[in-house]
Motif scaffolding. Sequence first.
Motif, PDB file in Angstrom:
ATOM      1  N   CYS A  56       0.833  -1.204   0.000  1.00  0.00           N
ATOM      2  CA  CYS A  56       0.000   0.000   0.000  1.00  0.00           C
ATOM      3  C   CYS A  56       0.869   1.257   0.000  1.00  0.00           C
ATOM      4  N   VAL A  57       1.891   1.272   0.833  1.00  0.00           N
ATOM      5  CA  VAL A  57       2.773   2.435   0.903  1.00  0.00           C
ATOM      6  C   VAL A  57       3.502   2.624  -0.420  1.00  0.00           C
ATOM      7  N   GLU A  58       4.006   1.556  -0.996  1.00  0.00           N
ATOM      8  CA  GLU A  58       4.709   1.669  -2.279  1.00  0.00           C
ATOM      9  C   GLU A  58       3.776   2.169  -3.380  1.00  0.00           C
ATOM     10  N   GLY A  64       3.073   9.689  -6.326  1.00  0.00           N
ATOM     11  CA  GLY A  64       3.709  10.976  -6.093  1.00  0.00           C
ATOM     12  C   GLY A  64       3.499  11.526  -4.699  1.00  0.00           C
ATOM     13  N   SER A  65       2.844  10.783  -3.827  1.00  0.00           N
ATOM     14  CA  SER A  65       2.637  11.243  -2.454  1.00  0.00           C
ATOM     15  C   SER A  65       3.919  11.082  -1.654  1.00  0.00           C
ATOM     16  N   PRO A  66       4.172  12.006  -0.725  1.00  0.00           N
ATOM     17  CA  PRO A  66       5.328  11.807   0.163  1.00  0.00           C
ATOM     18  C   PRO A  66       5.125  10.569   1.043  1.00  0.00           C
ATOM     19  N   THR A  67       6.215  10.059   1.572  1.00  0.00           N
ATOM     20  CA  THR A  67       6.158   8.834   2.379  1.00  0.00           C
ATOM     21  C   THR A  67       5.241   9.000   3.589  1.00  0.00           C
ATOM     22  N   ARG A  72       0.260   7.544   6.375  1.00  0.00           N
ATOM     23  CA  ARG A  72      -0.966   8.004   7.014  1.00  0.00           C
ATOM     24  C   ARG A  72      -2.178   7.424   6.301  1.00  0.00           C
ATOM     25  N   PHE A  73      -2.177   7.419   4.982  1.00  0.00           N
ATOM     26  CA  PHE A  73      -3.287   6.873   4.215  1.00  0.00           C
ATOM     27  C   PHE A  73      -3.444   5.376   4.470  1.00  0.00           C
ATOM     28  N   CYS A  74      -2.353   4.661   4.477  1.00  0.00           N
ATOM     29  CA  CYS A  74      -2.409   3.193   4.608  1.00  0.00           C
ATOM     30  C   CYS A  74      -2.787   2.750   6.021  1.00  0.00           C
ATOM     31  N   THR A  75      -2.542   3.584   7.018  1.00  0.00           N
ATOM     32  CA  THR A  75      -2.943   3.231   8.380  1.00  0.00           C
ATOM     33  C   THR A  75      -4.366   3.653   8.661  1.00  0.00           C
TER      34      THR A  75
END
Length: 77
Positions: A56-58, A64-67, A72-75
């Motif tokens: 999800c993070v990858e 183009g989102s920052p890490t 935050r999105f994936c949690t």
Amino acid sequence: MSDKKKDTKKDFKKNKAMLAYGVIQLGSAVVSAVALVAIALSFCSLKKESKFFNECVEEMKATGSPTSDAVRFCTGG
């Protein structure tokens, strides 16, 4: 004759105690084995969840989102 009866009673009590000790020892070994299996299964599900989170993070970073935003999105935040 009386001494022989006392000796057999002592032996019977000793054998009974040793049997109880053996049963308790075997029971605790079974409980330990079951606990280890439960821990191993929880690690398997944790591994799957971690893999999903990393994917999800990858994926979010690829857009183009920052890490920090990707995490935050994936949690769910």
